[in-house]
Design a protein around this motif. Structure first.
Motif, PDB file in Angstrom:
ATOM      1  N   GLU A  82      76.564 -60.132  16.825  1.00 25.20           N
ATOM      2  CA  GLU A  82      77.138 -60.487  18.125  1.00 25.20           C
ATOM      3  C   GLU A  82      77.038 -59.307  19.095  1.00 25.20           C
ATOM      4  OE1 GLU A  82      77.999 -63.513  19.242  1.00 25.20           O
ATOM      5  OE2 GLU A  82      77.335 -64.268  17.301  1.00 25.20           O
ATOM      6  N   TYR A  83      77.253 -58.109  18.586  1.00 24.38           N
ATOM      7  CA  TYR A  83      77.093 -56.910  19.401  1.00 24.38           C
ATOM      8  C   TYR A  83      75.643 -56.802  19.886  1.00 24.38           C
ATOM      9  CZ  TYR A  83      76.608 -51.998  20.611  1.00 24.38           C
ATOM     10  OH  TYR A  83      76.323 -50.830  21.269  1.00 24.38           O
ATOM     11  N   SER A 123      63.314 -59.591  20.184  1.00 28.98           N
ATOM     12  CA  SER A 123      62.525 -59.691  21.422  1.00 28.98           C
ATOM     13  C   SER A 123      62.457 -61.124  21.928  1.00 28.98           C
ATOM     14  CB  SER A 123      61.110 -59.159  21.195  1.00 28.98           C
ATOM     15  OG  SER A 123      61.165 -57.797  20.848  1.00 28.98           O
ATOM     16  N   GLU A 124      62.280 -62.081  21.013  1.00 25.17           N
ATOM     17  CA  GLU A 124      62.254 -63.497  21.410  1.00 25.17           C
ATOM     18  C   GLU A 124      63.605 -63.892  21.997  1.00 25.17           C
ATOM     19  OE1 GLU A 124      59.284 -65.439  18.042  1.00 25.17           O
ATOM     20  OE2 GLU A 124      61.395 -65.144  17.564  1.00 25.17           O
ATOM     21  N   TYR A 125      64.673 -63.472  21.335  1.00 22.45           N
ATOM     22  CA  TYR A 125      66.016 -63.805  21.799  1.00 22.45           C
ATOM     23  C   TYR A 125      66.250 -63.266  23.206  1.00 22.45           C
ATOM     24  CZ  TYR A 125      71.060 -64.176  22.052  1.00 22.45           C
ATOM     25  OH  TYR A 125      72.335 -64.491  22.449  1.00 22.45           O
ATOM     26  N   ARG A 126      65.884 -62.020  23.435  1.00 20.11           N
ATOM     27  CA  ARG A 126      66.061 -61.406  24.754  1.00 20.11           C
ATOM     28  C   ARG A 126      65.309 -62.204  25.813  1.00 20.11           C
ATOM     29  NH1 ARG A 126      65.320 -55.133  25.322  1.00 20.11           N
ATOM     30  NH2 ARG A 126      67.583 -55.108  25.515  1.00 20.11           N
ATOM     31  N   TYR A 167      72.536 -57.949  28.082  1.00 21.84           N
ATOM     32  CA  TYR A 167      73.052 -57.183  29.218  1.00 21.84           C
ATOM     33  C   TYR A 167      72.473 -55.789  29.407  1.00 21.84           C
ATOM     34  CZ  TYR A 167      76.490 -60.902  29.403  1.00 21.84           C
ATOM     35  OH  TYR A 167      77.094 -62.125  29.502  1.00 21.84           O
ATOM     36  N   SER A 168      71.709 -55.286  28.436  1.00 21.40           N
ATOM     37  CA  SER A 168      71.162 -53.942  28.599  1.00 21.40           C
ATOM     38  C   SER A 168      69.639 -53.985  28.617  1.00 21.40           C
ATOM     39  CB  SER A 168      71.629 -53.022  27.467  1.00 21.40           C
ATOM     40  OG  SER A 168      70.830 -53.197  26.321  1.00 21.40           O
ATOM     41  N   ASN A 169      69.071 -52.901  29.035  1.00 20.20           N
ATOM     42  CA  ASN A 169      67.615 -52.762  29.001  1.00 20.20           C
ATOM     43  C   ASN A 169      67.183 -51.796  27.898  1.00 20.20           C
ATOM     44  OD1 ASN A 169      66.959 -54.536  31.142  1.00 20.20           O
ATOM     45  ND2 ASN A 169      67.643 -52.997  32.597  1.00 20.20           N
ATOM     46  N   GLU A 170      68.088 -51.499  26.990  1.00 21.36           N
ATOM     47  CA  GLU A 170      67.752 -50.619  25.878  1.00 21.36           C
ATOM     48  C   GLU A 170      66.706 -51.291  24.991  1.00 21.36           C
ATOM     49  OE1 GLU A 170      71.005 -49.017  23.661  1.00 21.36           O
ATOM     50  OE2 GLU A 170      72.093 -48.471  25.469  1.00 21.36           O
ATOM     51  N   SER A 171      65.917 -50.471  24.332  1.00 15.68           N
ATOM     52  CA  SER A 171      64.895 -51.009  23.432  1.00 15.68           C
ATOM     53  C   SER A 171      65.559 -51.633  22.212  1.00 15.68           C
ATOM     54  CB  SER A 171      63.955 -49.891  22.979  1.00 15.68           C
ATOM     55  OG  SER A 171      64.638 -49.011  22.109  1.00 15.68           O
TER      56      SER A 171
END
Length: 94
Positions: free
Chosen positions: A44-45, A85-88, A52-56
């Motif tokens: 979940e984290y 990556s797909e989820y994002r 919400y972030s652009n972190e890799s």
């Protein structure tokens, strides 16, 4: 910085017979094992970070407590049905 998950710290304070009792009480109260609970919290984290972030993915993996990105990706896909990556990509398109 990797998170230290609370149940692990609490769990380490007990001896084996007490650990078994702790696990039974935990499962009875939350209807899940401590390990399953920890995995759910980590996933979940990670889902929130991917949204919400652009972190890799590697950075998110580390922050979620996984030093091995391949294992994190495998666990994430098992939990969500998608690679990180797909989820994002999917979640940001909706």
């Amino acid at each position: 910085m990797a998170h230290r998950w609370v149940h692990t710290a609490i769990y380490e304070m007990f001896e084996p017979p007490e650990k078994a009792q702790l696990i039974r009480l935990f499962k009875k109260s939350l209807n899940t094992t401590p390990i399953q609970y920890e995995i759910r919290k980590k996933m979940e984290y990670a889902k929130g970070m991917l949204l919400y972030s652009n972190e890799s993915v590697a950075e998110i993996s580390d922050r979620a407590g996984y030093s091995d990105i391949a294992y994190f990706s495998k666990m994430f896909k098992k939990y969500t049905g998608y690679s990180p990556s797909e989820y994002r990509k999917i979640i940001r398109e909706t």
